[in-house]
Design an enzyme around this catalytic site. Structure first.
Site, PDB file in Angstrom:
ATOM      1  N   ASP A   1       0.854  -1.181   0.000  1.00  0.00           N
ATOM      2  CA  ASP A   1       0.000   0.000   0.000  1.00  0.00           C
ATOM      3  C   ASP A   1       0.894   1.237   0.000  1.00  0.00           C
ATOM      4  O   ASP A   1       2.012   1.210   0.514  1.00  0.00           O
ATOM      5  CB  ASP A   1      -0.881   0.008   1.250  1.00  0.00           C
TER       6      ASP A   1
ATOM      7  N   ASP B   1      -2.078  -3.124  -4.524  1.00  0.00           N
ATOM      8  CA  ASP B   1      -2.902  -3.433  -3.364  1.00  0.00           C
ATOM      9  C   ASP B   1      -3.723  -2.180  -3.070  1.00  0.00           C
ATOM     10  O   ASP B   1      -4.342  -1.629  -3.963  1.00  0.00           O
ATOM     11  CB  ASP B   1      -2.014  -3.860  -2.193  1.00  0.00           C
TER      12      ASP B   1
ATOM     13  N   ASP C   1      -4.194   1.749   4.060  1.00  0.00           N
ATOM     14  CA  ASP C   1      -4.775   0.773   4.980  1.00  0.00           C
ATOM     15  C   ASP C   1      -4.593   1.259   6.414  1.00  0.00           C
ATOM     16  O   ASP C   1      -3.513   1.755   6.779  1.00  0.00           O
ATOM     17  CB  ASP C   1      -4.114  -0.604   4.825  1.00  0.00           C
TER      18      ASP C   1
ATOM     19  N   ARG D   1     -14.151   0.121  -1.829  1.00  0.00           N
ATOM     20  CA  ARG D   1     -13.422   0.340  -0.577  1.00  0.00           C
ATOM     21  C   ARG D   1     -13.054   1.806  -0.363  1.00  0.00           C
ATOM     22  O   ARG D   1     -11.885   2.174  -0.332  1.00  0.00           O
ATOM     23  CB  ARG D   1     -12.160  -0.515  -0.520  1.00  0.00           C
TER      24      ARG D   1
END
Length: 434
Positions: free
Chosen positions: A214, A253, A257, A312
């Protein structure tokens, strides 16, 4: 402090070796009276969860010996390591490439991607057993080399800020792990490209490519402020990626996060653009993870632009997440915006959504687990829409319950959702600090 200096004949010849770190002490003192030093700004009172308790000040208290300007990946990592957790300010000048030598520099001796494809072709290997063998071992070793190279650990009490309008990172992954008090501002992050994705034939009915890295990971950390940054896939969009074994060769990815009990995070005035799996809050439903996540993962998103997103934005497990005054623009292949996951307590209010013709507002919310949600005062294509009502009417098998069970109080000015596309469009993203 200078980690390396110019010496002897080099000075006489007028040639000086590049400094690993350039101290920028004294600049603030030389600025005109009344000038605001953005590098020493702190998160304001009541500005989201990041302002809770002790607040987020980053490296604002740094002394002259701990203010750096960096222009290379090596300089940046040296600055991070210097001085431990003493308050520090790292100013990033220009675009720093963490993978300037290319993927080949990380490949283990003997790794051959074409041989990897041949060995694990579903027609040969099947879809029932995880891959193993020489090429998978070499892929894993190559991936470990890349992981070590592109990840950078951010210590406590640190501010990392871009200089001017064109500062940032390519291919880097900032790891904000088990520390407190970090500020990241005015930087453009071009998502890391995983040079060595793993083929998992058991992932789904037809298998999938799984990737790592990430742009930023907040792992078990507290009091983090991410402000006026731009997160993008840049020169490597998923739309340009090939397919192998009939599925997308996924080399990305997430963009951000926030996981493993992280807490008190504010993300404001950022741009999250051109990405699939954008933001994950809480990374597992497992009970072992839940023990550390329950009561944590408190995050605020406000005045961010989510452009050409697919899903997301964020997907939430366990956390008390407040999302207000953001603008969400759906891209091709749009799946959903908010993922309602296990024990999540999402409040989504006064946001603006721009959806293309033929895409229903019912898709904005996606139910993964039973968890109530608060979602009122939102506009879709300029008009007020009850997102829960339209979701329940059109997707009856995923009925959502109202009322997340808490009321956010840590908010700055709440703008009317109709004005959000213009406000956010004008002021969000790197290079737009005021």
């Amino acid at each position: 402090m200078r980690i390396s200096e110019c010496h002897g004949p080099a000075i006489a010849a007028g040639v000086c070796a590049a400094l690993v770190l350039s101290l920028t002490a004294g600049v603030a003192a030389a600025e005109p009276s009344g000038h605001r030093d953005t590098a020493r700004q702190v998160l304001g009172a009541n500005d989201g969860w990041g302002s809770y308790g002790t607040g987020t000040t980053g490296g604002a208290a740094a002394d002259a010996e701990h203010v750096y300007t960096v222009t290379t990946w090596a300089e940046f990592k040296s600055a991070l390591a210097d001085g431990g957790s003493a308050p520090k300010i790292i100013k990033v000048k220009g675009v720093i490439d963490a993978v300037s030598e290319g993927c080949e520099a990380f490949a283990a001796n003997g790794y051959d991607f074409q041989q990897y494809l041949a060995d694990y072709d579903p027609a040969v290997w099947g879809l029932d057993t995880p891959v193993s063998g020489e090429q998978e071992d070499l892929r894993a070793a190559s991936a470990a080399n890349q992981s070590q190279a592109v990840k950078a650990s951010v210590p406590a009490n640190t501010t990392i800020i871009g200089v001017g309008r064109n500062a940032g990172f390519k291919g880097a992954s900032l790891q904000i792990t088990r520390v407190d008090n970090v500020i990241i501002r005015n930087l453009t992050f071009e998502s890391p490209v995983d040079c060595f994705p793993q083929w998992d034939p058991t992932d789904g009915s037809t298998g999938n490519w799984n990737s790592e890295y990430d742009s930023a990971v907040v792992y078990g950390s507290t009091h983090v402020w991410l402000d006026h940054n731009t997160f993008t896939d840049g020169e490597h969009p998923d739309s340009a990626a090939p397919e192998y074994f009939g599925v997308l060769y996924q080399q990305h990815d997430g963009e951000l996060d926030i996981v493993r009990g992280a807490d008190y995070v504010t993300a404001s005035w950022n741009v999250f653009a051109d990405h699939d799996k954008t933001i994950l809050i809480g990374n597992s439903d497992s009970e072992s993870t839940a023990v550390g996540d329950r009561g944590h993962l408190k995050v605020t998103f406000h005045h961010n632009l989510f452009s050409n997103l697919i899903e997301r934005a964020p997907r939430v497990r366990f956390g008390q997440v407040d999302s207000y005054n953001n603008h969400f623009v759906a891209g091709p292949g749009y799946s959903y915006t908010f993922g309602i996951g296990k024990e999540s307590q999402l409040v989504a209010q006064h946001n603006a959504f721009t959806l293309p013709d033929g895409v229903s507002p019912a898709k904005v919310l996606k139910k993964w687990s039973e968890a109530p949600v608060t979602a009122d005062g939102n506009h879709v294509n300029g008009k007020p829409v009850d997102l829960i009502a339209v979701h329940n009417a059109e997707i009856p098998g995923e009925t959502l319950q109202r009322d997340a069970g808490w009321t956010p109080t840590l908010r700055t000015k709440v703008d009317p959702p109709k004005a959000i596309p213009a406000i956010v469009g004008q002021h969000a993203g790197a290079g737009r600090l005021r």
